[in-house]
Design a protein around this motif. Structure first.
Motif, PDB file in Angstrom:
ATOM      1  N   MET A  45      17.515   7.341 -12.062  1.00 31.82           N
ATOM      2  CA  MET A  45      18.384   6.509 -12.898  1.00 31.82           C
ATOM      3  C   MET A  45      17.667   5.240 -13.324  1.00 31.82           C
ATOM      4  O   MET A  45      17.802   4.792 -14.470  1.00 31.82           O
ATOM      5  CB  MET A  45      19.679   6.184 -12.146  1.00 31.82           C
ATOM      6  CG  MET A  45      20.592   7.365 -12.007  1.00 31.82           C
ATOM      7  SD  MET A  45      22.082   7.159 -10.997  1.00 31.82           S
ATOM      8  CE  MET A  45      22.503   5.474 -11.112  1.00 31.82           C
ATOM      9  N   LYS A  46      16.883   4.655 -12.424  1.00 28.90           N
ATOM     10  CA  LYS A  46      16.130   3.446 -12.745  1.00 28.90           C
ATOM     11  C   LYS A  46      15.080   3.736 -13.823  1.00 28.90           C
ATOM     12  O   LYS A  46      14.905   2.957 -14.761  1.00 28.90           O
ATOM     13  CB  LYS A  46      15.454   2.910 -11.487  1.00 28.90           C
ATOM     14  CG  LYS A  46      14.706   1.628 -11.682  1.00 28.90           C
ATOM     15  CD  LYS A  46      14.092   1.146 -10.386  1.00 28.90           C
ATOM     16  CE  LYS A  46      13.285  -0.105 -10.613  1.00 28.90           C
ATOM     17  NZ  LYS A  46      12.625  -0.550  -9.389  1.00 28.90           N
ATOM     18  N   LYS A  47      14.408   4.869 -13.710  1.00 29.21           N
ATOM     19  CA  LYS A  47      13.394   5.255 -14.693  1.00 29.21           C
ATOM     20  C   LYS A  47      14.021   5.480 -16.069  1.00 29.21           C
ATOM     21  O   LYS A  47      13.469   5.066 -17.087  1.00 29.21           O
ATOM     22  CB  LYS A  47      12.689   6.520 -14.213  1.00 29.21           C
ATOM     23  CG  LYS A  47      11.516   6.936 -15.047  1.00 29.21           C
ATOM     24  CD  LYS A  47      10.833   8.143 -14.432  1.00 29.21           C
ATOM     25  CE  LYS A  47       9.679   8.612 -15.282  1.00 29.21           C
ATOM     26  NZ  LYS A  47       9.026   9.795 -14.727  1.00 29.21           N
ATOM     27  N   GLN A  48      15.186   6.137 -16.107  1.00 28.67           N
ATOM     28  CA  GLN A  48      15.883   6.364 -17.373  1.00 28.67           C
ATOM     29  C   GLN A  48      16.308   5.047 -18.012  1.00 28.67           C
ATOM     30  O   GLN A  48      16.206   4.880 -19.230  1.00 28.67           O
ATOM     31  CB  GLN A  48      17.110   7.240 -17.160  1.00 28.67           C
ATOM     32  CG  GLN A  48      16.807   8.690 -16.922  1.00 28.67           C
ATOM     33  CD  GLN A  48      18.057   9.499 -16.628  1.00 28.67           C
ATOM     34  OE1 GLN A  48      19.120   8.957 -16.331  1.00 28.67           O
ATOM     35  NE2 GLN A  48      17.931  10.813 -16.695  1.00 28.67           N
ATOM     36  N   LYS A  49      16.751   4.115 -17.213  1.00 27.56           N
ATOM     37  CA  LYS A  49      17.177   2.811 -17.723  1.00 27.56           C
ATOM     38  C   LYS A  49      15.993   2.052 -18.318  1.00 27.56           C
ATOM     39  O   LYS A  49      16.105   1.448 -19.390  1.00 27.56           O
ATOM     40  CB  LYS A  49      17.815   2.006 -16.591  1.00 27.56           C
ATOM     41  CG  LYS A  49      18.414   0.713 -17.017  1.00 27.56           C
ATOM     42  CD  LYS A  49      19.089   0.018 -15.843  1.00 27.56           C
ATOM     43  CE  LYS A  49      19.673  -1.309 -16.246  1.00 27.56           C
ATOM     44  NZ  LYS A  49      20.287  -2.001 -15.106  1.00 27.56           N
ATOM     45  N   GLU A  50      14.840   2.091 -17.659  1.00 29.64           N
ATOM     46  CA  GLU A  50      13.644   1.426 -18.171  1.00 29.64           C
ATOM     47  C   GLU A  50      13.173   2.076 -19.472  1.00 29.64           C
ATOM     48  O   GLU A  50      12.774   1.381 -20.405  1.00 29.64           O
ATOM     49  CB  GLU A  50      12.525   1.470 -17.132  1.00 29.64           C
ATOM     50  CG  GLU A  50      12.755   0.591 -15.932  1.00 29.64           C
ATOM     51  CD  GLU A  50      11.726   0.804 -14.837  1.00 29.64           C
ATOM     52  OE1 GLU A  50      10.849   1.694 -14.978  1.00 29.64           O
ATOM     53  OE2 GLU A  50      11.796   0.087 -13.827  1.00 29.64           O
ATOM     54  N   HIS A  51      13.226   3.409 -19.552  1.00 28.01           N
ATOM     55  CA  HIS A  51      12.808   4.123 -20.758  1.00 28.01           C
ATOM     56  C   HIS A  51      13.731   3.775 -21.931  1.00 28.01           C
ATOM     57  O   HIS A  51      13.265   3.547 -23.047  1.00 28.01           O
ATOM     58  CB  HIS A  51      12.799   5.628 -20.505  1.00 28.01           C
ATOM     59  CG  HIS A  51      12.237   6.416 -21.641  1.00 28.01           C
ATOM     60  ND1 HIS A  51      13.043   7.116 -22.503  1.00 28.01           N
ATOM     61  CD2 HIS A  51      10.960   6.595 -22.078  1.00 28.01           C
ATOM     62  CE1 HIS A  51      12.287   7.703 -23.421  1.00 28.01           C
ATOM     63  NE2 HIS A  51      11.023   7.400 -23.186  1.00 28.01           N
ATOM     64  N   ARG A  52      15.023   3.720 -21.677  1.00 31.18           N
ATOM     65  CA  ARG A  52      15.984   3.376 -22.726  1.00 31.18           C
ATOM     66  C   ARG A  52      15.745   1.957 -23.233  1.00 31.18           C
ATOM     67  O   ARG A  52      15.796   1.694 -24.435  1.00 31.18           O
ATOM     68  CB  ARG A  52      17.411   3.525 -22.201  1.00 31.18           C
ATOM     69  CG  ARG A  52      18.458   3.384 -23.289  1.00 31.18           C
ATOM     70  CD  ARG A  52      19.842   3.774 -22.816  1.00 31.18           C
ATOM     71  NE  ARG A  52      19.819   5.149 -22.329  1.00 31.18           N
ATOM     72  CZ  ARG A  52      20.351   5.536 -21.173  1.00 31.18           C
ATOM     73  NH1 ARG A  52      20.928   4.661 -20.390  1.00 31.18           N
ATOM     74  NH2 ARG A  52      20.297   6.796 -20.794  1.00 31.18           N
ATOM     75  N   ALA A  53      15.458   1.023 -22.318  1.00 32.60           N
ATOM     76  CA  ALA A  53      15.184  -0.362 -22.723  1.00 32.60           C
ATOM     77  C   ALA A  53      13.902  -0.437 -23.553  1.00 32.60           C
ATOM     78  O   ALA A  53      13.835  -1.188 -24.535  1.00 32.60           O
ATOM     79  CB  ALA A  53      15.075  -1.253 -21.486  1.00 32.60           C
ATOM     80  N   MET A  54      12.883   0.342 -23.187  1.00 34.35           N
ATOM     81  CA  MET A  54      11.633   0.357 -23.943  1.00 34.35           C
ATOM     82  C   MET A  54      11.859   0.907 -25.342  1.00 34.35           C
ATOM     83  O   MET A  54      11.350   0.358 -26.320  1.00 34.35           O
ATOM     84  CB  MET A  54      10.584   1.206 -23.221  1.00 34.35           C
ATOM     85  CG  MET A  54       9.267   1.293 -23.957  1.00 34.35           C
ATOM     86  SD  MET A  54       8.227   2.656 -23.427  1.00 34.35           S
ATOM     87  CE  MET A  54       9.211   4.062 -23.848  1.00 34.35           C
ATOM     88  N   ILE A  55      12.632   1.965 -25.466  1.00 32.32           N
ATOM     89  CA  ILE A  55      12.899   2.565 -26.781  1.00 32.32           C
ATOM     90  C   ILE A  55      13.715   1.610 -27.656  1.00 32.32           C
ATOM     91  O   ILE A  55      13.473   1.499 -28.849  1.00 32.32           O
ATOM     92  CB  ILE A  55      13.595   3.924 -26.613  1.00 32.32           C
ATOM     93  CG1 ILE A  55      12.591   4.936 -26.084  1.00 32.32           C
ATOM     94  CG2 ILE A  55      14.199   4.403 -27.915  1.00 32.32           C
ATOM     95  CD1 ILE A  55      13.166   6.282 -25.784  1.00 32.32           C
ATOM     96  N   ASP A  56      14.673   0.924 -27.061  1.00 32.55           N
ATOM     97  CA  ASP A  56      15.482  -0.024 -27.827  1.00 32.55           C
ATOM     98  C   ASP A  56      14.661  -1.223 -28.299  1.00 32.55           C
ATOM     99  O   ASP A  56      14.983  -1.843 -29.306  1.00 32.55           O
ATOM    100  CB  ASP A  56      16.672  -0.510 -26.997  1.00 32.55           C
ATOM    101  CG  ASP A  56      17.706   0.592 -26.775  1.00 32.55           C
ATOM    102  OD1 ASP A  56      17.701   1.570 -27.556  1.00 32.55           O
ATOM    103  OD2 ASP A  56      18.510   0.466 -25.829  1.00 32.55           O
ATOM    104  N   ALA A  57      13.586  -1.551 -27.585  1.00 27.94           N
ATOM    105  CA  ALA A  57      12.761  -2.711 -27.914  1.00 27.94           C
ATOM    106  C   ALA A  57      11.613  -2.373 -28.863  1.00 27.94           C
ATOM    107  O   ALA A  57      10.795  -3.247 -29.163  1.00 27.94           O
ATOM    108  CB  ALA A  57      12.214  -3.331 -26.630  1.00 27.94           C
ATOM    109  N   LEU A  58      11.524  -1.130 -29.333  1.00 25.86           N
ATOM    110  CA  LEU A  58      10.451  -0.761 -30.259  1.00 25.86           C
ATOM    111  C   LEU A  58      10.520  -1.616 -31.520  1.00 25.86           C
ATOM    112  O   LEU A  58      11.600  -1.896 -32.034  1.00 25.86           O
ATOM    113  CB  LEU A  58      10.552   0.715 -30.658  1.00 25.86           C
ATOM    114  CG  LEU A  58       9.991   1.733 -29.692  1.00 25.86           C
ATOM    115  CD1 LEU A  58      10.227   3.135 -30.233  1.00 25.86           C
ATOM    116  CD2 LEU A  58       8.535   1.518 -29.445  1.00 25.86           C
ATOM    117  N   ALA A  59       9.344  -2.011 -32.011  1.00 23.74           N
ATOM    118  CA  ALA A  59       9.274  -2.808 -33.236  1.00 23.74           C
ATOM    119  C   ALA A  59       8.156  -2.258 -34.103  1.00 23.74           C
ATOM    120  O   ALA A  59       7.288  -1.520 -33.640  1.00 23.74           O
ATOM    121  CB  ALA A  59       9.014  -4.276 -32.888  1.00 23.74           C
ATOM    122  N   LYS A  60       8.183  -2.631 -35.380  1.00 25.03           N
ATOM    123  CA  LYS A  60       7.131  -2.214 -36.302  1.00 25.03           C
ATOM    124  C   LYS A  60       5.805  -2.777 -35.824  1.00 25.03           C
ATOM    125  O   LYS A  60       5.712  -3.928 -35.403  1.00 25.03           O
ATOM    126  CB  LYS A  60       7.421  -2.764 -37.697  1.00 25.03           C
ATOM    127  CG  LYS A  60       7.772  -1.746 -38.695  1.00 25.03           C
ATOM    128  CD  LYS A  60       7.951  -2.372 -40.050  1.00 25.03           C
ATOM    129  CE  LYS A  60       8.406  -1.324 -41.020  1.00 25.03           C
ATOM    130  NZ  LYS A  60       8.671  -1.848 -42.334  1.00 25.03           N
TER     131      LYS A  60
END
Length: 110
Positions: A46-61
């Motif tokens: 669950m912790k790994k999924q939460k970190e992955h979701r935060a990384m994807i949401d923070a993607l920028a050009k």
């Protein structure tokens, strides 16, 4: 015919609380296994999924990313569900955001 009847022997009940205590003691290993399973497998996932979701949401050009297929590229377009990744000069692919598995430090790709 060849099998004789078997009868279970029951111990005389000394107190009604004895049955309750034996029931709880028989369920204790099952409860302990669940607790160990939670802390060893479920919680880290669950912790790994939460970190992955935060990384994807923070993607920028302009971010340099590694995809699930092993491609390294630079983010050129962002959408709600899809992201455009430039793999080489003039080569751009569309992929799902969840296909991005790692964001690399700036300047890694040259």
């Amino acid at each position: 015919m060849f099998i004789s009847s078997a009868f279970a022997q029951t111990a005389p009940a000394a107190a009604a609380g004895g049955d309750m205590q034996s029931t709880l003691m028989s369920m204790l290993p099952l409860l302990l296994m669940f607790v160990v399973l939670y802390f060893v497998m479920i919680r880290p996932q669950m912790k790994k999924q939460k970190e992955h979701r935060a990384m994807i949401d923070a993607l920028a050009k302009g971010d340099e990313v590694v995809t699930a297929g092993g491609f390294v590229g630079k983010v050129s377009k962002l959408g709600d569900a899809y992201v455009g990744v430039e793999l080489a000069t003039g080569v751009e692919v569309q992929m799902q955001r969840s296909a991005v598995i790692q964001v690399l430090p700036k300047g890694t790709m040259k």
